[in-house]
Write an enzyme that holds these catalytic residues in place. Structure first.
Site, PDB file in Angstrom:
ATOM      1  N   GLY A  31       0.782  -1.232   0.000  1.00  0.00           N
ATOM      2  CA  GLY A  31       0.000   0.000   0.000  1.00  0.00           C
ATOM      3  C   GLY A  31       0.808   1.273   0.000  1.00  0.00           C
ATOM      4  CD  GLU A  53       1.521  -8.882   1.799  1.00  0.00           C
ATOM      5  OE1 GLU A  53       0.518  -8.256   1.396  1.00  0.00           O
ATOM      6  OE2 GLU A  53       1.454  -9.943   2.418  1.00  0.00           O
ATOM      7  N   PRO A  54       5.064  -4.538  -0.866  1.00  0.00           N
ATOM      8  CG  PRO A  54       7.188  -3.622  -1.183  1.00  0.00           C
ATOM      9  CD  PRO A  54       6.463  -4.724  -0.476  1.00  0.00           C
ATOM     10  N   GLY A  55       3.760  -3.372  -3.944  1.00  0.00           N
ATOM     11  CA  GLY A  55       3.621  -3.653  -5.372  1.00  0.00           C
ATOM     12  C   GLY A  55       3.966  -2.377  -6.119  1.00  0.00           C
ATOM     13  NE  ARG A 113      -3.556   2.682 -10.996  1.00  0.00           N
ATOM     14  CZ  ARG A 113      -3.392   3.867 -10.451  1.00  0.00           C
ATOM     15  NH1 ARG A 113      -2.892   4.853 -11.151  1.00  0.00           N
ATOM     16  NH2 ARG A 113      -3.722   4.068  -9.201  1.00  0.00           N
ATOM     17  CB  CYS A 159     -17.307   3.018 -28.479  1.00  0.00           C
ATOM     18  SG  CYS A 159     -16.650   3.233 -30.124  1.00  0.00           S
ATOM     19  CE1 TYR A 193      -2.196  -3.699  -8.322  1.00  0.00           C
ATOM     20  CE2 TYR A 193      -1.135  -1.621  -7.774  1.00  0.00           C
ATOM     21  CZ  TYR A 193      -1.486  -2.909  -7.442  1.00  0.00           C
ATOM     22  OH  TYR A 193      -1.112  -3.418  -6.218  1.00  0.00           O
TER      23      TYR A 193
HETATM   24  N1  LLP Z   1      -0.883  -6.883  -0.297  1.00  0.00           N
HETATM   25  C1  LLP Z   1      -2.213  -7.105  -0.443  1.00  0.00           C
HETATM   26  C2  LLP Z   1      -2.858  -8.085   0.401  1.00  0.00           C
HETATM   27  C3  LLP Z   1      -2.940  -6.374  -1.407  1.00  0.00           C
HETATM   28  O1  LLP Z   1      -4.251  -6.584  -1.538  1.00  0.00           O
HETATM   29  C4  LLP Z   1      -2.273  -5.430  -2.224  1.00  0.00           C
HETATM   30  C5  LLP Z   1      -2.995  -4.680  -3.253  1.00  0.00           C
HETATM   31  C6  LLP Z   1      -0.883  -5.255  -2.041  1.00  0.00           C
HETATM   32  C7  LLP Z   1      -0.227  -5.995  -1.065  1.00  0.00           C
HETATM   33  C8  LLP Z   1      -0.082  -4.297  -2.861  1.00  0.00           C
HETATM   34  O2  LLP Z   1      -0.527  -2.989  -2.761  1.00  0.00           O
HETATM   35  P1  LLP Z   1       0.402  -1.815  -3.357  1.00  0.00           P
HETATM   36  O3  LLP Z   1       1.716  -1.811  -2.597  1.00  0.00           O
HETATM   37  O4  LLP Z   1       0.633  -2.109  -4.800  1.00  0.00           O
HETATM   38  O5  LLP Z   1      -0.397  -0.587  -3.165  1.00  0.00           O
HETATM   39  N2  LLP Z   1      -5.607  -1.643  -8.999  1.00  0.00           N
HETATM   40  C9  LLP Z   1      -5.428  -0.643  -7.965  1.00  0.00           C
HETATM   41  C10 LLP Z   1      -4.682  -1.162  -6.776  1.00  0.00           C
HETATM   42  C11 LLP Z   1      -5.304  -2.394  -6.168  1.00  0.00           C
HETATM   43  C12 LLP Z   1      -4.473  -2.955  -5.033  1.00  0.00           C
HETATM   44  C13 LLP Z   1      -4.981  -4.282  -4.598  1.00  0.00           C
HETATM   45  N3  LLP Z   1      -4.217  -4.858  -3.519  1.00  0.00           N
HETATM   46  C14 LLP Z   1      -4.747   0.585  -8.587  1.00  0.00           C
HETATM   47  O6  LLP Z   1      -4.522   0.606  -9.806  1.00  0.00           O
HETATM   48  O7  LLP Z   1      -4.476   1.553  -7.896  1.00  0.00           O
END
Ligand code: LLP
Length: 419
Positions: free
Chosen positions: A235, A272-274, A311, A342, A371
């Site tokens: 997050g 858990e960074p994405g 997004r 469209c 994403y």
């Molecule tokens: N861990 C868990 C359990 C999660 O559900 C998520 C994201 C992450 C880690 C990674 O979160 P991050 O570090 O990437 O913020 N599609 C949306 C974001 C959905 C995130 C879902 N869960 C967007 O484009 O902003």
């Protein structure tokens, strides 16, 4: 937002001009800079691990391209996976099962069986999943995801930790969940929570840690259970807008690890960074195909719509845009950057001042590594686009574009409708 080099009025990505990349691979194309990706991982890994042992579980839902997974595998990342598909992809790329943690929601028995066979750590989301897993195997390494009752994120659709969330075991039931797991014969290892995605302030993470430490202490007092690790989810946001400040990752790491060290006997942390790892490593290049000026509004029509990057349409997300072949030129007029889908919700950017656009110009959309491609679709029967990897002047295709056969592949017209 990253700063990009400008050479002769051209945006340079990973040592190559945007025009060179687009001419060679066509548009739209996602362009990932390997060096930026590695630097992002190293920065967060170092910030935490100089304080205490911390596993960085890359949340591969953000971007599951196998080349990107391989680079992070080389860097020593662990994985946060949300589906058996992600688990199998990571195993194929070379991650060992011990490096993979699965955190799913509404998990089917079929998926649980696949996870047990794969041998990965399972974060359970409900009593139902616990009981169903017990009938498959009690040897699986498990933790629980707790709903902490607090949330944070860039949009209501991505806040997960609030009380009314579909995710996790409610905090008032969490000790009972561990008790039942132990009665069933499991040996729970950790505790997990995720409050949401894209927040830029440190405070919600500290509030979350306070709550998790309370649970750790309850588990010890009531069940005599000592956890091996705490997982505070992902997050961590990034600054998508030019005036936004990045989160102070050093501060986050110092504050969180200090709390864990001072208030518990837990000696391993997991994060858990994405987005933090992949978002700014990638630029989407899309070609201007049409410029429309009306009495009310001006439009730059491009060849990527919400089929390619959803997004902005889905969350009203801001992505910075520039004209890559007029990089650094004075911005003179205001435009919406819109795609070929469209629907009137099909836009990439709204009300942006740009240098005067012309058909054939190349638009660069920033911060699209997280994403981006993973949420793309074939909507309007448009094949999905290419992804390339650049590194210090070298370029490699990491996903080819689809063609019409990919759109038709799994469809059948029943025989009775033919002939
Ligand atoms: N861990 C868990 C359990 C999660 O559900 C998520 C994201 C992450 C880690 C990674 O979160 P991050 O570090 O990437 O913020 N599609 C949306 C974001 C959905 C995130 C879902 N869960 C967007 O484009 O902003």
């Amino acid at each position: 937002m990253r700063d990009f080099e400008c050479r002769d009025g051209e945006m340079i990505i990973g040592g190559l001009s945007a025009t060179e990349i687009a001419d060679r691979y066509g548009t739209p194309v996602y362009v990932t800079d390997e060096e930026a990706l590695r630097n992002n991982f190293r920065r967060i890994h170092k910030a935490f691990n100089k304080q205490m042992s911390t596993r960085i579980h890359y949340a591969c839902k953000a971007n599951s391209n196998m080349a990107i997974l391989k680079i992070l595998e080389q860097e020593g990342a662990c994985i946060d996976a949300v589906s058996l598909g992600e688990v199998l992809t990571c195993l194929k790329v070379g991650y060992s099962p011990e490096r993979i943690m699965y955190t799913g929601v509404n998990v089917s028995n079929e998926e649980l069986e696949g996870l047990v066979e794969a041998g990965v750590h399972i974060n359970l989301d409900s009593f139902s999943a616990l009981r169903r897993l017990a009938s498959i195997s009690i040897d699986a390494p498990i933790s629980f995801r707790v709903t902490p009752g607090i949330g944070s994120g860039h949009h209501e659709k991505v806040i997960t930790g609030a009380k009314n969330s579909k995710f996790g075991v409610p905090i008032e039931d969490i000790v009972d969940a561990y008790r039942e797991a132990m009665d069933l014969g499991f040996k729970p290892k950790g505790l997990h929570a995720h409050i949401g995605s894209g927040g830029l302030s440190v405070e919600p993470f500290l509030d979350l840690m306070e709550i998790l430490l309370g649970v750790v202490s309850d588990l010890k007092d009531e069940l005599g259970l000592k956890l091996e690790f705490l997982d505070m989810g992902g997050g961590i946001g990034i600054p998508y807008r030019p005036n936004e400040k990045p989160m102070d990752i050093e501060e986050l790491a110092t504050e969180l690890t200090t709390m864990v060290k001072e208030e518990s006997e837990v000696r391993t942390l997991a994060v858990e960074p994405g987005r933090y790892i992949v978002a700014d490593s990638t630029v989407l290049l899309t070609r201007c195909v049409d410029v429309k000026r009306t009495s009310r509004k001006n439009f730059v029509g491009v060849d990527a719509g919400f089929n390619t990057l959803i997004r902005p349409a889905f969350y009203d997300s801001y992505h910075h845009v520039v004209i890559a072949n007029k990089f650094g030129r004075a911005c003179t007029e205001r435009f919406d950057v819109v795609g070929p889908i469209c629907e009137s919700g099909d836009y990439l950017a709204r009300d942006r001042v740009l240098p005067e656009p012309e058909e054939g110009d190349l638009i660069a959309v920033y911060d699209t590594g997280a994403y981006g491609f993973v949420m793309s679709s074939q909507y309007n029967s448009r094949p999905r686009c290419r992804e390339v990897l650049v590194d210090k002047g070298e370029i490699a295709l990491i996903r080819d574009k689809e063609d019409m056969d990919d759109i038709w592949r799994h469809q059948t017209i029943p025989a009775r409708l033919l002939g």
